[in-house]
Design an enzyme around this catalytic site. Structure first.
Site, PDB file in Angstrom:
ATOM      1  CG  HIS A  21      -1.958  -1.156   0.883  1.00 46.25           C
ATOM      2  ND1 HIS A  21      -2.936  -1.149   0.553  1.00 46.25           N
ATOM      3  CD2 HIS A  21      -1.404  -2.032   1.914  1.00 46.25           C
ATOM      4  CE1 HIS A  21      -3.600  -2.309   0.983  1.00 46.25           C
ATOM      5  NE2 HIS A  21      -2.946  -2.990   1.455  1.00 46.25           N
ATOM      6  CG  HIS A  65      -9.113  -8.332   2.328  1.00 44.94           C
ATOM      7  ND1 HIS A  65      -7.791  -7.718   2.895  1.00 44.94           N
ATOM      8  CD2 HIS A  65     -10.029  -8.331   2.458  1.00 44.94           C
ATOM      9  CE1 HIS A  65      -8.302  -7.520   3.796  1.00 44.94           C
ATOM     10  NE2 HIS A  65      -8.960  -8.138   4.466  1.00 44.94           N
ATOM     11  CG  ASP A 119      -1.040  -6.349   3.749  1.00 43.82           C
ATOM     12  OD1 ASP A 119      -1.231  -5.124   3.274  1.00 43.82           O
ATOM     13  OD2 ASP A 119      -1.352  -7.167   4.448  1.00 43.82           O
TER      14      ASP A 119
HETATM   15 ZN    ZN Z   1      -5.512  -7.681   2.553  1.00 44.16          ZN
END
Ligand code: ZN
Length: 451
Positions: free
Chosen positions: A67, A184, A313
């Site tokens: 992210h 997810h 992640d």
């Molecule tokens: Zn996730």
């Protein structure tokens, strides 16, 4: 692409699982590509030289899951800071998830990320576009247009695609477009207001638990949908033994399923939540850290190929937002800078994995999930190269963190293997000045001295 210097990486041990190579080799880079890998390459062939003696030389790492928070989250991370953090961790290709503000669900946002990456990123940044509009899980986004704009995969990561029929349609379209869906897997009705793994520790701490089934039921559902539609499904951040069992079952049946596991799920358990004083918000993430039994099953699954690769992640959250009560803090931790150090120290240094195995799971294995040309030092490939120094103890401290965020459970931990330099398409994008006190390039007496 502008013409770049020729660079010789001299005297290192090349570890390249894509070629089954583990040997003392020189590597020549010309115009951003690997020009040669050979036992001896004359220094005259390159304008600049990196002395890699005593170091390991491997393909740049690939992270299928991070992210970068841009657009809209610049207090936590930007494409510039996030890509610098990735480079410091040895990553030269990263896939950034679409839960930005606005959500990456339109060609405009995909193109914005690609343009910003060209301007601000030191490495290759591939946008993952949303499966559904505004990640609401209701209407499919225009998947064809998103692919045409440059998206590398589809995902609603950060949230699940709760409606099974929507996921089925997404896999059907993704199959026609020959694109993977990154899943997810979470049933929000089972997660409810859980904040950590449901088990003895959540009971003891009085914190609300998230059961394994929250992930495992959706993993099983989506594997079945993948099998039925032929759509390629990549399961994100697998966290527990029941999800592993479902993936193992559906892979054996021939479902086009791949899966990733994170460094934190491989190395930590729910005990990390209460390690030290108070409850640690840097051990709070989704899916949550589970039990030791789950951790062992993840390790075995990575070893037997049920899980394909490692992905960080990397989920930055600004220091004020994580400096909160455990129940109120956001889910997620950063992971770029620590990934190799933590995995090397936890598995290779202890003799459980070979270095080649770990490098494979960070290079060739994620490339294979996508059928991509990266993750190799094969001649003609983009010169994405990571240099490693192994066996020297150091403390993973804040000086190694390039992210704008600090939410790492490993700050202050002793480690014994680290990334000391990263080149992306032949450009140096990270140098550990402790390992190269006089600069990355060997100074020459001639006029063309390295800079
Ligand atoms: Zn996730």
């Amino acid at each position: 692409m502008t013409q770049r210097d020729s660079i010789l990486i001299s005297g290192g041990t090349v570890v390249d699982p894509s070629q089954g190579m583990h040997a003392r080799r020189d590597v020549l880079i010309e115009e951003g590509r690997i020009a040669a890998v050979a036992e001896h390459i004359a220094t005259e062939r390159a304008r600049r030289t990196i002395d890699a003696s005593g170091l390991f030389v491997c393909p740049g790492f690939i992270d299928l899951h991070c992210h970068l928070r841009e657009p809209g989250g610049s207090a936590s991370e930007t494409i510039a800071s996030g890509s610098a953090a990735a480079a410091a961790g040895g990553f030269t290709t990263v896939f950034c998830m679409p839960n930005t503000n606005p959500v990456c669900d339109s060609p405009v946002v995909v193109k914005y990320i690609l343009v910003r990456s060209r301007e601000a990123a030191s490495i290759r940044v591939i946008p993952v576009a949303a499966v559904t509009r505004d990640q609401k899980g209701e209407q499919l986004a225009d998947l064809g247009a998103l692919k045409a704009a440059g998206a590398g995969a589809f995902s609603d990561d950060g949230r699940p695609v709760s409606n099974a029929m929507v996921m089925r349609r997404a896999l059907t379209y993704a199959h026609m477009l020959d694109m993977p869906v990154f899943d997810h897997a979470e049933d929000l009705s089972l997660t409810a207001d859980g904040v950590m793994h449901e088990g003895n520790i959540s009971l003891r701490l009085g914190l609300k638990g998230i059961p394994r089934s929250s992930e495992a039921t959706i993993v099983a559902r989506d594997c079945a949908l993948s099998y039925e539609t032929g759509g390629r499904l990549h399961i994100c951040h697998v966290s527990n033994r029941d999800s592993v069992a479902a993936i193992r079952h559906w892979k054996a049946r021939g479902a086009p399923v791949t899966a990733e596991v994170s460094p934190h799920h491989l190395t930590l358990t729910d005990e990390a939540v209460c390690a030290g004083e108070g409850y640690r918000t840097d051990a709070k993430m989704k899916p949550p850290l589970c039990s030791e039994d789950d951790r062992k099953s993840l390790i075995e699954a990575l070893e037997d190929g049920t899980l394909d690769c490692i992905a960080t992640d990397h989920a930055p959250h600004s220091p004020p937002s994580k400096d909160a009560l455990f129940q109120d803090a956001p889910f997620g931790i950063i992971g770029f800078e620590s990934a190799f150090a933590v995995l090397y120290t936890g598995f290779v240094a202890l003799g459980r994995w070979t270095l080649d195995f770990l490098i494979d799971k960070l290079t060739k294995a994620p490339a294979d999930v996508l059928g991509a040309e990266w993750g190799t030092l094969g001649t003609g490939s983009p010169a994405d190269v990571t240099l490693l120094k192994l066996g020297e103890e150091f403390v993973f401290d804040l000086s190694r963190v390039r992210s704008l965020s600090r939410n790492s459970p490993w700050i202050g931990k002793p480690c014994s293997g680290r990334v000391v330099a990263t080149l992306a398409e032949g450009r140096p994008v990270f140098t550990d000045h402790g390992a190269f006190p006089a600069g990355l390039f060997v100074a020459r007496s001639m006029s063309k001295a390295g800079a």
